[in-house]
Scaffold this active site. Structure first.
Site, PDB file in Angstrom:
ATOM      1  N   HIS A  41      35.912  44.891  34.537  1.00 10.17           N
ATOM      2  CA  HIS A  41      35.631  43.732  35.365  1.00 10.17           C
ATOM      3  C   HIS A  41      34.135  43.458  35.288  1.00 10.17           C
ATOM      4  O   HIS A  41      33.346  44.367  34.978  1.00 10.17           O
ATOM      5  CB  HIS A  41      36.055  43.962  36.812  1.00 10.17           C
ATOM      6  N   ASP A  48      31.316  37.712  42.872  1.00 11.32           N
ATOM      7  CA  ASP A  48      32.565  38.065  42.203  1.00 11.32           C
ATOM      8  C   ASP A  48      33.570  36.954  42.460  1.00 11.32           C
ATOM      9  O   ASP A  48      34.141  36.846  43.551  1.00 11.32           O
ATOM     10  CB  ASP A  48      33.086  39.404  42.731  1.00 11.32           C
ATOM     11  N   CYS A 101      36.421  37.019  33.014  1.00 13.18           N
ATOM     12  CA  CYS A 101      35.334  37.277  33.962  1.00 13.18           C
ATOM     13  C   CYS A 101      33.972  37.334  33.281  1.00 13.18           C
ATOM     14  O   CYS A 101      32.965  36.909  33.867  1.00 13.18           O
ATOM     15  CB  CYS A 101      35.595  38.553  34.753  1.00 13.18           C
TER      16      CYS A 101
END
Length: 224
Positions: A87, A103, A21
């Site tokens: 994250h 996201d 990520c």
């Protein structure tokens, strides 16, 4: 390349590698920098983690719909969905009527309003155990692009094999480092770049209780 929003391509046209990520968000920032689709000053990289590197997030693709895992401690039931060590998402402020979250690992829209993301993906720390309470490191996009580096060693097993396949492009290095991911994941304010908030502080700063756009702009100005 098709645009899903004025700032970034549609989700399916973004550069994306599962379980990387931080690099996915770096590529989003780099797209805005090279294409000039928005002022880079509007963009902030948000690392979500805590001292224990165990955080719950809802509405993630890797989750099980909206059904929580139930943790029981004495007589209190704690609802936790999907725990992750960290994250990373992209925040865009200075917009009307609300700031946006990008996201790529969420089942929510891309982009998603910050208010909706806060309500459905972050939710509250009130009903979860203290060791799972979230903190957020907010880093200006230009600082992230300049300083972030990862040799992807955190994704290798002890025998050198990959835990998950890496991106096809070369690792991202900065002028001063080949690996500093831990400095971004760390929620120690004395380490790394940007500003560290607890969840309530983040929501107060970037969502606020009245005008989210004015609150977000003010918070962004203090970080730039």
């Amino acid at each position: 390349m098709m645009r899903g929003h004025g700032t970034l391509p549609s989700r399916e046209h973004c550069i994306y590698t599962s379980c990387y990520c931080e690099e996915n968000v770096w590529k989003l920032c780099d797209f805005v920098r090279t294409q000039g689709t928005a002022p880079l000053e509007q963009l902030f990289v948000v690392f979500i983690s805590n001292e224990n590197r165990m955080v719950p997030l809802w509405k993630q693709k890797s989750g099980r719909g909206d059904q929580p895992v139930i943790w029981v401690c004495d007589v209190t039931v704690f609802y936790i969905v999907e725990t992750q060590d960290y994250h990373v998402v992209l925040l865009q402020v200075g917009l009307q009527p609300d700031s946006l979250i990008y996201d790529l690992d969420s089942v929510l829209s891309f982009p998603c309003s910050l208010k909706l993301y806060a309500a459905q993906a972050l939710r509250s720390d009130l009903n979860i155990r203290p060791e799972y309470h979230r903190k957020l490191r907010v880093v200006p996009a230009d600082s992230f692009l300049l300083n972030f580096a990862s040799d992807r060693s955190h994704m290798k097993n002890s025998d050198g094999s990959w835990r998950m396949p890496p991106p096809l492009y070369l690792p991202i290095h900065s002028a001063g480092s080949r690996m500093n991911l831990d400095d971004f994941i760390s929620m120690d304010p004395a380490v790394g770049w940007g500003t560290v908030f607890n969840l309530d502080q983040f929501l107060q700063s970037f969502v606020g209780s009245s005008s989210s756009s004015s609150s977000s702009s003010s918070a962004a100005a203090s970080l730039s």
